[in-house]
Motif scaffolding. Structure first.
Motif, short mmCIF file in Angstrom:
data_model
loop_
_atom_site.label_atom_id
_atom_site.label_comp_id
_atom_site.label_asym_id
_atom_site.label_seq_id
_atom_site.Cartn_x
_atom_site.Cartn_y
_atom_site.Cartn_z
N GLY A 50 -15.97 -13.88 -30.34
CA GLY A 50 -16.04 -13.17 -31.60
C GLY A 50 -15.56 -11.73 -31.45
O GLY A 50 -15.99 -11.02 -30.55
N GLU A 51 -14.64 -11.31 -32.31
CA GLU A 51 -14.14 -9.94 -32.28
C GLU A 51 -14.95 -9.06 -33.21
O GLU A 51 -15.49 -9.52 -34.21
N MET A 52 -15.00 -7.77 -32.87
CA MET A 52 -15.81 -6.82 -33.62
C MET A 52 -15.09 -6.36 -34.89
O MET A 52 -13.94 -5.91 -34.83
N TYR A 53 -15.81 -6.47 -36.01
CA TYR A 53 -15.28 -5.98 -37.29
C TYR A 53 -16.17 -4.86 -37.80
O TYR A 53 -17.39 -5.01 -37.87
N LEU A 54 -15.55 -3.75 -38.15
CA LEU A 54 -16.23 -2.59 -38.73
C LEU A 54 -15.81 -2.48 -40.18
O LEU A 54 -14.63 -2.26 -40.48
N ASN A 55 -16.75 -2.67 -41.08
CA ASN A 55 -16.45 -2.64 -42.52
C ASN A 55 -15.23 -3.51 -42.84
O ASN A 55 -14.29 -3.06 -43.50
N ASP A 56 -15.28 -4.74 -42.33
CA ASP A 56 -14.27 -5.78 -42.58
C ASP A 56 -12.91 -5.50 -41.94
O ASP A 56 -11.92 -6.17 -42.27
N GLU A 57 -12.84 -4.56 -41.00
CA GLU A 57 -11.60 -4.28 -40.28
C GLU A 57 -11.77 -4.66 -38.81
O GLU A 57 -12.76 -4.29 -38.18
N ASN A 58 -10.82 -5.40 -38.28
CA ASN A 58 -10.87 -5.78 -36.87
C ASN A 58 -10.59 -4.54 -36.02
O ASN A 58 -9.49 -3.99 -36.04
N VAL A 59 -11.59 -4.12 -35.25
CA VAL A 59 -11.45 -2.91 -34.43
C VAL A 59 -11.63 -3.24 -32.94
O VAL A 59 -11.88 -2.35 -32.13
N GLU A 60 -11.50 -4.50 -32.59
CA GLU A 60 -11.75 -4.96 -31.21
C GLU A 60 -10.95 -4.16 -30.18
O GLU A 60 -11.48 -3.78 -29.13
N GLN A 61 -9.68 -3.89 -30.47
CA GLN A 61 -8.85 -3.14 -29.51
C GLN A 61 -9.17 -1.65 -29.53
O GLN A 61 -9.28 -1.01 -28.48
N GLU A 62 -9.33 -1.11 -30.73
CA GLU A 62 -9.54 0.34 -30.86
C GLU A 62 -10.84 0.81 -30.21
O GLU A 62 -10.91 1.91 -29.65
N ILE A 63 -11.88 -0.02 -30.26
CA ILE A 63 -13.18 0.42 -29.70
C ILE A 63 -13.18 0.44 -28.18
O ILE A 63 -14.11 0.98 -27.57
N ARG A 64 -12.15 -0.11 -27.54
CA ARG A 64 -12.08 -0.13 -26.08
C ARG A 64 -11.35 1.08 -25.52
O ARG A 64 -11.23 1.23 -24.30
N GLN A 65 -10.87 1.96 -26.37
CA GLN A 65 -10.11 3.11 -25.91
C GLN A 65 -11.00 4.16 -25.25
O GLN A 65 -12.20 4.25 -25.52
N MET A 66 -10.38 4.99 -24.41
CA MET A 66 -11.10 5.98 -23.63
C MET A 66 -11.85 6.97 -24.52
O MET A 66 -12.95 7.42 -24.19
N GLN A 67 -11.27 7.30 -25.66
CA GLN A 67 -11.91 8.27 -26.56
C GLN A 67 -13.28 7.76 -27.02
O GLN A 67 -14.25 8.52 -27.08
N VAL A 68 -13.36 6.48 -27.31
CA VAL A 68 -14.64 5.89 -27.71
C VAL A 68 -15.60 5.86 -26.51
O VAL A 68 -16.79 6.18 -26.64
N SER A 69 -15.08 5.50 -25.34
CA SER A 69 -15.91 5.45 -24.13
C SER A 69 -16.56 6.80 -23.83
O SER A 69 -17.67 6.87 -23.31
N GLN A 70 -15.85 7.88 -24.14
CA GLN A 70 -16.35 9.22 -23.83
C GLN A 70 -17.61 9.57 -24.63
O GLN A 70 -18.41 10.39 -24.19
N PHE A 71 -17.78 8.95 -25.80
CA PHE A 71 -18.88 9.36 -26.67
C PHE A 71 -19.92 8.27 -26.94
O PHE A 71 -20.96 8.55 -27.52
#
Length: 230
Positions: free
Chosen positions: A82-103
């Motif tokens: 199952g891929e992650m959806y944020l407010n009905d948008e597939n964000v599976e790839q974007e949430i794995r980026q370093m910027q997200v990891s930092q926070f």
């Protein structure tokens, strides 16, 4: 019908929790839930709303907008999870980026965020037959889970894995940056006041610093067989 149980996999960042949890869920025909993806999606929301910026974090603004955040997993048959959806948008790839990891560890330390997501996670696991990974699954989300696994590895080994993963995605990062992020997340995860990362007393610890993926999986399958026979 075979007995179905709850499997809680906790551990430090970049120990391969999600990889082995997906593998296990597929093998057993269980539902897989990546709780880290949920915290990452909330972090992405905060970044997009500019509640988080360099040297600035407004947790109160994020808390106020938590009711506006809808999270769900939608199964992708091509990927097998199952891929992650944020407010009905597939964000599976974007949430794995370093910027997200930092926070993400800072966002995950907010009690109101944890309260909202833990309630959702507990609802997902009511029917058992679930593999869930995160930081507090065996201690807070499912303290009565029949099988609890705690995964660890050296910081250097975890940083190397994460570094290679990010480089494969085309991110411009250095090993030193990734190691610093891993160590900072370890500190934040283990010292936060609300649901810190700790090994549950009845969890089976697996140090995979020098284990192959196949060796690790066999070890966990054996633990599963023991759990369902108890």
């Amino acid at each position: 019908m075979a007995k179905r149980i709850t499997i809680a996999i906790d551990g430090f960042s970049s120990t391969g929790k999600s990889t082995v949890a997906k593998q296990l869920a597929k093998e057993l025909g269980y539902v897989y839930v990546d709780t880290g993806a949920m915290y990452r999606a909330v972090t992405l929301y905060a970044l997009r709303r500019e509640f988080i910026a360099e040297g600035h974090f407004d947790p109160h603004a994020l808390i106020a907008e938590l009711p506006l955040i809808s999270l769900k997993f939608i199964f992708n048959p091509d990927k097998g999870f199952g891929e992650m959806y944020l407010n009905d948008e597939n964000v599976e790839q974007e949430i794995r980026q370093m910027q997200v990891s930092q926070f993400v560890s800072k966002v995950a330390a907010i009690p109101e965020v944890r309260e909202m997501l833990v309630a959702q996670q507990q609802e997902m696991g009511k029917g058992k037959g679930i593999v869930m990974d995160g930081r507090d699954i065996g201690t807070v989300v499912f303290p009565d889970a029949e099988l609890k696994i705690f995964m660890t590895a050296t910081a250097d080994e975890r940083a190397q894995r994460r570094y290679l993963e990010l480089k494969e995605r085309g991110e411009n990062v250095t090993f030193e940056e990734v190691l610093e992020n891993v160590e900072e997340r370890d500190l934040l995860d283990t010292t936060r006041k609300d649901s810190p990362l700790v090994k549950a007393e009845d969890a089976k610890e697996i140090d995979n610093s020098h284990l192959t993926l196949a060796g690790q999986f066999e070890k966990i399958l054996e633990l599963f067989k023991e759990a369902i026979n108890n």
